[in-house]
Design an enzyme around this catalytic site. Sequence first.
Site, short mmCIF file in Angstrom:
data_model
loop_
_atom_site.label_atom_id
_atom_site.label_comp_id
_atom_site.label_asym_id
_atom_site.label_seq_id
_atom_site.Cartn_x
_atom_site.Cartn_y
_atom_site.Cartn_z
N LYS B 188 -6.02 -45.47 32.84
CA LYS B 188 -6.27 -45.74 34.26
C LYS B 188 -7.05 -47.05 34.40
O LYS B 188 -8.19 -47.15 33.98
CB LYS B 188 -7.06 -44.62 34.94
N GLY B 218 -5.24 -45.70 40.54
CA GLY B 218 -5.86 -44.93 41.61
C GLY B 218 -7.36 -44.98 41.50
O GLY B 218 -7.93 -45.73 40.71
N PHE B 219 -8.00 -44.15 42.32
CA PHE B 219 -9.45 -44.14 42.39
C PHE B 219 -10.03 -43.18 41.36
O PHE B 219 -9.38 -42.22 40.95
CB PHE B 219 -9.89 -43.74 43.80
N GLY B 220 -11.30 -43.45 41.02
CA GLY B 220 -11.97 -42.64 40.02
C GLY B 220 -11.96 -41.17 40.37
O GLY B 220 -11.58 -40.31 39.57
N GLU B 222 -10.07 -39.51 42.36
CA GLU B 222 -8.76 -38.89 42.56
C GLU B 222 -7.87 -38.91 41.30
O GLU B 222 -7.06 -38.01 41.10
CB GLU B 222 -8.02 -39.58 43.71
N ALA B 223 -8.01 -39.97 40.49
CA ALA B 223 -7.15 -40.10 39.30
C ALA B 223 -7.96 -40.11 38.01
O ALA B 223 -7.53 -39.54 37.00
CB ALA B 223 -6.31 -41.38 39.41
N GLY B 224 -9.12 -40.76 38.03
CA GLY B 224 -9.93 -40.84 36.82
C GLY B 224 -10.48 -39.47 36.43
O GLY B 224 -10.47 -39.09 35.26
N GLU B 262 -19.00 -47.08 26.61
CA GLU B 262 -19.67 -48.37 26.60
C GLU B 262 -20.26 -48.54 27.98
O GLU B 262 -19.53 -48.64 28.97
CB GLU B 262 -18.67 -49.47 26.24
N CYS B 301 -21.17 -56.79 30.28
CA CYS B 301 -22.16 -55.76 29.93
C CYS B 301 -23.26 -56.34 29.06
O CYS B 301 -24.36 -55.82 29.02
CB CYS B 301 -21.49 -54.63 29.18
N GLU B 401 -29.19 -53.65 35.44
CA GLU B 401 -28.04 -54.52 35.26
C GLU B 401 -27.54 -54.94 36.65
O GLU B 401 -27.09 -54.12 37.43
CB GLU B 401 -26.94 -53.79 34.48
#
Lengths: 130, 505
Positions: B188, B218-220, B222-224, B262, B301, B401
Amino acid sequence: MNRVEISPEALLMLKKMQGIHGALMFHQSGGCCDGSSPMCYPLNDFKVGQADVFLGFVGDEECRAPFYMSGSQFEYWKHTHLTVDIVPGRGSGFSVEAPEGVRFMIRSRLFEDNEWAILEKEPVLTGQNH
Amino acid sequence: MIYSVPGTPGAVVNAKPQYENFIGGKWVKPVKGQYFDNVSPTNGKNFTKIPRSTSEDIELALDAAHAAKDAWGKTSVAARAVILNKIADRMEQNLELLAVAETYDNGKGVRETLAADMPLAIDHFRYFAGAIRAQEGSAGELDEDTVAYHFHEPLGVVGQIIPWNFPILMAVWKLAPALAAGNCIVLKPAEQTPWSILVWMELMADLLPPGVLNIVNGFGVEAGKPLASSKRVAKIAFTGETTTGRLIMQYASENIIPVTLELGGKSPNVFMADIADKDDDFFDKCIEGFVMFALNQGEVCTCPSRALIHESIYDKFMERALARTKAIVQGNPFDTNTMIGAQASNDQLEKIMSYMDIGVKEGAKILTGGKRKIVPGLEDGYYVEPTIFTGKNSMRVFQEEIFGPVVSVTTFKDIDEAIAISNDTLYGLGAGVWTRSVHDSYRLGRAIKAGRVWTNCYHAYPAHAAFGGYKASGIGRENHKMMLDHYQQTKNLLVSYAPKKLGFF
């Protein structure tokens, strides 16, 4: 005296999200990419740890969400007052509002000396024992 | 040179009006038929539609991956390596096209995508094509008649969730070792930057057997989430932030599967006094090392976002560093002279600006920058001036961060204090050490609790150098052949060649 509150615009979105997902909670994130932002999840989807600090509830009687942060992060944040706000955008975590094309974000200010004098004496609540 | 913007005359790449998911070797519409607009951060414009997928689409992708996994896992390492090398070759043949697509999707300067993102991604496939050929199991002779054989086996079907800061390169960091090790993948992309990886997939579609690599957009939430919490993945790899990292570990604990994470950093960049002993090429290199905070708009990062400068050289060093920072060319990301481009999204821009605000409120001083930048002709793009704060390590701009072109500078009096400040952070991903002394470089390098300590260099990401975090920066190492272990099971055959019984029963 609260450590965290929510802007009226953000509360409107929180209510909309509550209508879709049920009761909600926030956990302040750190680190990469979409980090340093508050994540909004269905209550109990994210397991609050014993080391997480409970900063308070945001919202009103109709819609109220607890706000947490990891204890280690709180050590660096505790002198600042937080406001959950909302901006147009597209977060990349699992926060529930992202599909609406908006993202919760934090605005901060330092506590005044008189506020800090009160807060300093208050116990820091951790885990879900609040 | 200025590249034409996709969708304008002369562009080397153009977007279709709409994209689909890539499942089982085909372009498949999302089950619920929903799409979302994809905005280019370079100009704030919507330029294509991307599937807004749901758990139903993740299940289709998992079906395809599971159907493909046995055959792919049994494909010889020689054959898998050939495919990885073909992918690398095709990327090389289309380097400009992919670089411009990446710039349009993410906002970073085309100078970087041409010189760093794409060449590194290409080399990554070649590295793992070689590494998998060279990988061997082992045979251990336990006694005269007993042998322990160790074989590497693929995990099966893995899930990968990709960040938006290097959309293609970060995908490749995860794809190359997973494919080399014989796994099938459901990937994704980040919802801020879904386009470039789809352009990449269009170019590579015929090289991999159907189902080996599946991309679901898709969005976290909904799909992630359905991917990360699926019982049908044998491992999940994620690059992102700490809270989502914890959530993914929680899902993984429910299914008892491994994760690699990570999760970012707040990397110290330590400048020892002896760097200023001479005004030579090396001192100039150190100044460049400081300004590396602005690379990729600070959306790395390992951004060297805390600069620690020995107090005895502070004035001399900062005079040069400030001048070099002010000389950064910021503007049109499609111009190869541009050094830094646009932040990846509006919320990213807003978050960076909120840190400018709290930084000042906490008493940090701004030496340069601190404002949004309006680029003529790209007024709606998300540009931020390279910014230098000075202050104390306890301030929030030193501890969080920001993921923007922002560095927070402080001083130290001796090496012990440099180590103490470096380690006074929740994170431990990267660090930089600059000195003419081999003794100090070794001591600092070993004492700083970070997965990578760049010594007299910074922001190099070659394959074959392990990359990953200590502390809250994550779990696992990428970029190295040891990454193969993160995508493999160990099979032990414990074999007795003795004809006689033990005599127990």
